[in-house]
Design a protein around this motif. Structure first.
Motif, PDB file in Angstrom:
ATOM      1  N   GLY A 193       0.787  -1.218   0.000  1.00 39.39           N
ATOM      2  CA  GLY A 193       0.000   0.000   0.000  1.00 39.39           C
ATOM      3  C   GLY A 193       0.827   1.280   0.000  1.00 39.39           C
ATOM      4  N   THR A 194       2.137   1.153  -0.019  1.00 39.30           N
ATOM      5  CA  THR A 194       2.989   2.333  -0.053  1.00 39.30           C
ATOM      6  C   THR A 194       3.680   2.433  -1.416  1.00 39.30           C
ATOM      7  OG1 THR A 194       5.011   1.242   0.708  1.00 39.30           O
ATOM      8  CG2 THR A 194       3.485   2.026   2.412  1.00 39.30           C
ATOM      9  N   ALA A 195       4.337   3.536  -1.660  1.00 41.97           N
ATOM     10  CA  ALA A 195       5.059   3.712  -2.920  1.00 41.97           C
ATOM     11  C   ALA A 195       6.235   2.745  -3.026  1.00 41.97           C
ATOM     12  CB  ALA A 195       5.556   5.149  -3.033  1.00 41.97           C
ATOM     13  N   ASP A 196       6.720   2.220  -1.897  1.00 38.77           N
ATOM     14  CA  ASP A 196       7.867   1.310  -1.907  1.00 38.77           C
ATOM     15  C   ASP A 196       7.468  -0.162  -2.003  1.00 38.77           C
ATOM     16  OD1 ASP A 196       9.633   3.442  -1.653  1.00 38.77           O
ATOM     17  OD2 ASP A 196       9.446   3.449   0.528  1.00 38.77           O
ATOM     18  N   ALA A 197       6.184  -0.465  -2.174  1.00 38.62           N
ATOM     19  CA  ALA A 197       5.717  -1.845  -2.256  1.00 38.62           C
ATOM     20  C   ALA A 197       6.284  -2.525  -3.500  1.00 38.62           C
ATOM     21  CB  ALA A 197       4.194  -1.886  -2.289  1.00 38.62           C
ATOM     22  N   TYR A 198       6.425  -3.843  -3.442  1.00 36.54           N
ATOM     23  CA  TYR A 198       6.916  -4.611  -4.585  1.00 36.54           C
ATOM     24  C   TYR A 198       5.850  -4.615  -5.681  1.00 36.54           C
ATOM     25  CZ  TYR A 198       8.077  -8.583  -7.512  1.00 36.54           C
ATOM     26  OH  TYR A 198       8.345  -9.383  -8.589  1.00 36.54           O
ATOM     27  N   ARG A 199       6.262  -4.316  -6.886  1.00 33.49           N
ATOM     28  CA  ARG A 199       5.368  -4.356  -8.034  1.00 33.49           C
ATOM     29  C   ARG A 199       6.068  -5.132  -9.140  1.00 33.49           C
ATOM     30  NH1 ARG A 199       4.373   0.089  -5.251  1.00 33.49           N
ATOM     31  NH2 ARG A 199       2.236   0.793  -5.012  1.00 33.49           N
ATOM     32  N   ALA A 245       6.762  -7.044 -12.839  1.00 35.09           N
ATOM     33  CA  ALA A 245       6.595  -6.624 -14.228  1.00 35.09           C
ATOM     34  C   ALA A 245       5.162  -6.950 -14.636  1.00 35.09           C
ATOM     35  CB  ALA A 245       7.585  -7.367 -15.116  1.00 35.09           C
ATOM     36  N   GLY A 246       4.514  -6.041 -15.325  1.00 36.31           N
ATOM     37  CA  GLY A 246       3.133  -6.237 -15.731  1.00 36.31           C
ATOM     38  C   GLY A 246       2.140  -5.549 -14.821  1.00 36.31           C
ATOM     39  N   ALA A 247       2.582  -5.081 -13.654  1.00 38.67           N
ATOM     40  CA  ALA A 247       1.687  -4.358 -12.754  1.00 38.67           C
ATOM     41  C   ALA A 247       1.321  -3.026 -13.387  1.00 38.67           C
ATOM     42  CB  ALA A 247       2.362  -4.129 -11.403  1.00 38.67           C
ATOM     43  N   LEU A 248       0.109  -2.558 -13.148  1.00 40.36           N
ATOM     44  CA  LEU A 248      -0.336  -1.302 -13.740  1.00 40.36           C
ATOM     45  C   LEU A 248       0.568  -0.140 -13.358  1.00 40.36           C
ATOM     46  CD1 LEU A 248      -4.186  -1.643 -13.308  1.00 40.36           C
ATOM     47  CD2 LEU A 248      -2.820  -1.989 -15.372  1.00 40.36           C
ATOM     48  N   GLU A 249       1.108  -0.170 -12.127  1.00 39.53           N
ATOM     49  CA  GLU A 249       1.992   0.910 -11.685  1.00 39.53           C
ATOM     50  C   GLU A 249       3.316   0.918 -12.437  1.00 39.53           C
ATOM     51  OE1 GLU A 249       0.524  -1.272  -9.728  1.00 39.53           O
ATOM     52  OE2 GLU A 249      -0.725  -0.154  -8.320  1.00 39.53           O
ATOM     53  N   LYS A 250       3.638  -0.210 -13.112  1.00 37.44           N
ATOM     54  CA  LYS A 250       4.879  -0.290 -13.883  1.00 37.44           C
ATOM     55  C   LYS A 250       4.598  -0.259 -15.382  1.00 37.44           C
ATOM     56  CE  LYS A 250       8.451  -2.153 -11.136  1.00 37.44           C
ATOM     57  NZ  LYS A 250       9.575  -3.036 -11.174  1.00 37.44           N
ATOM     58  N   GLY A 251       3.445   0.234 -15.774  1.00 37.15           N
ATOM     59  CA  GLY A 251       3.132   0.369 -17.190  1.00 37.15           C
ATOM     60  C   GLY A 251       2.175  -0.681 -17.711  1.00 37.15           C
ATOM     61  N   GLY A 252       1.932  -1.741 -16.991  1.00 39.45           N
ATOM     62  CA  GLY A 252       0.971  -2.753 -17.400  1.00 39.45           C
ATOM     63  C   GLY A 252       1.438  -3.670 -18.511  1.00 39.45           C
ATOM     64  N   LYS A 253       2.688  -3.620 -18.896  1.00 33.69           N
ATOM     65  CA  LYS A 253       3.216  -4.487 -19.958  1.00 33.69           C
ATOM     66  C   LYS A 253       3.985  -5.636 -19.327  1.00 33.69           C
ATOM     67  CE  LYS A 253       2.238  -1.507 -23.307  1.00 33.69           C
ATOM     68  NZ  LYS A 253       0.880  -1.546 -23.755  1.00 33.69           N
ATOM     69  N   ARG A 254       3.771  -6.831 -19.848  1.00 33.53           N
ATOM     70  CA  ARG A 254       4.533  -7.976 -19.365  1.00 33.53           C
ATOM     71  C   ARG A 254       5.005  -8.779 -20.564  1.00 33.53           C
ATOM     72  NH1 ARG A 254       2.156 -12.747 -19.730  1.00 33.53           N
ATOM     73  NH2 ARG A 254      -0.093 -12.893 -19.976  1.00 33.53           N
ATOM     74  N   ALA A 255       5.922  -9.662 -20.326  1.00 34.30           N
ATOM     75  CA  ALA A 255       6.435 -10.504 -21.396  1.00 34.30           C
ATOM     76  C   ALA A 255       5.320 -11.407 -21.908  1.00 34.30           C
ATOM     77  CB  ALA A 255       7.614 -11.328 -20.894  1.00 34.30           C
TER      78      ALA A 255
END
Length: 131
Positions: free
Chosen positions: A99-105, A107-117
């Motif tokens: 729930g914080t900005a430092d949470a693990y996200r 690859a593919g998470a919306l906060e990281k652009g939503g793109k995954r392999a």
């Protein structure tokens, strides 16, 4: 925080009710994060009630493992007295970052652009029209 904040809030330090209840308690220790630990009145089974007052936000993940064991009566003596010294390969505990900005996200998470392999192998998505 003012007196009204102490009366009505529980998420940042002790409320006034907790402060009153701890007047008869005995301070027994403090951890590396600054949380303060107390023993109070006896529970129905005869053991002493154990409490913690957090420094900052009330977040149970901020209690180190050794003090967690003490709070839950897994060890009888204080952690400094009953546990072996910290080994050099042991890591420091960290608060839960969900729930914080430092949470693990990942690859593919919306906060990281939503793109995954792209999926590989023989995976084929199910379709209700497929027979």
């Amino acid at each position: 925080m003012g007196i009204l904040g102490k009366i009505f809030t529980w998420w940042d330090g002790a409320t006034i009710g907790t402060s009153i209840a701890l007047r008869s308690a005995k301070r027994v220790g403090e951890d590396g994060l600054g949380n303060i630990y107390y023993t109070g009145k006896a529970l129905p089974d005869g053991r002493l009630r154990r409490s913690v007052i957090y420094v900052g936000a009330n977040d149970a993940s901020r209690v180190p493992p050794e003090w967690h064991a003490w709070l839950h009566h897994s060890i009888d003596d204080l952690p400094d007295d009953s546990l072996p010294p910290v080994r050099r390969w042991e890591k420091e505990g960290k608060a839960n970052l969900t729930g914080t900005a430092d949470a693990y996200r990942p690859a593919g998470a919306l906060e990281k652009g939503g793109k995954r392999a792209a999926a590989t192998g023989d995976y084929e998505a199910w379709s209700p029209d497929a027979a």
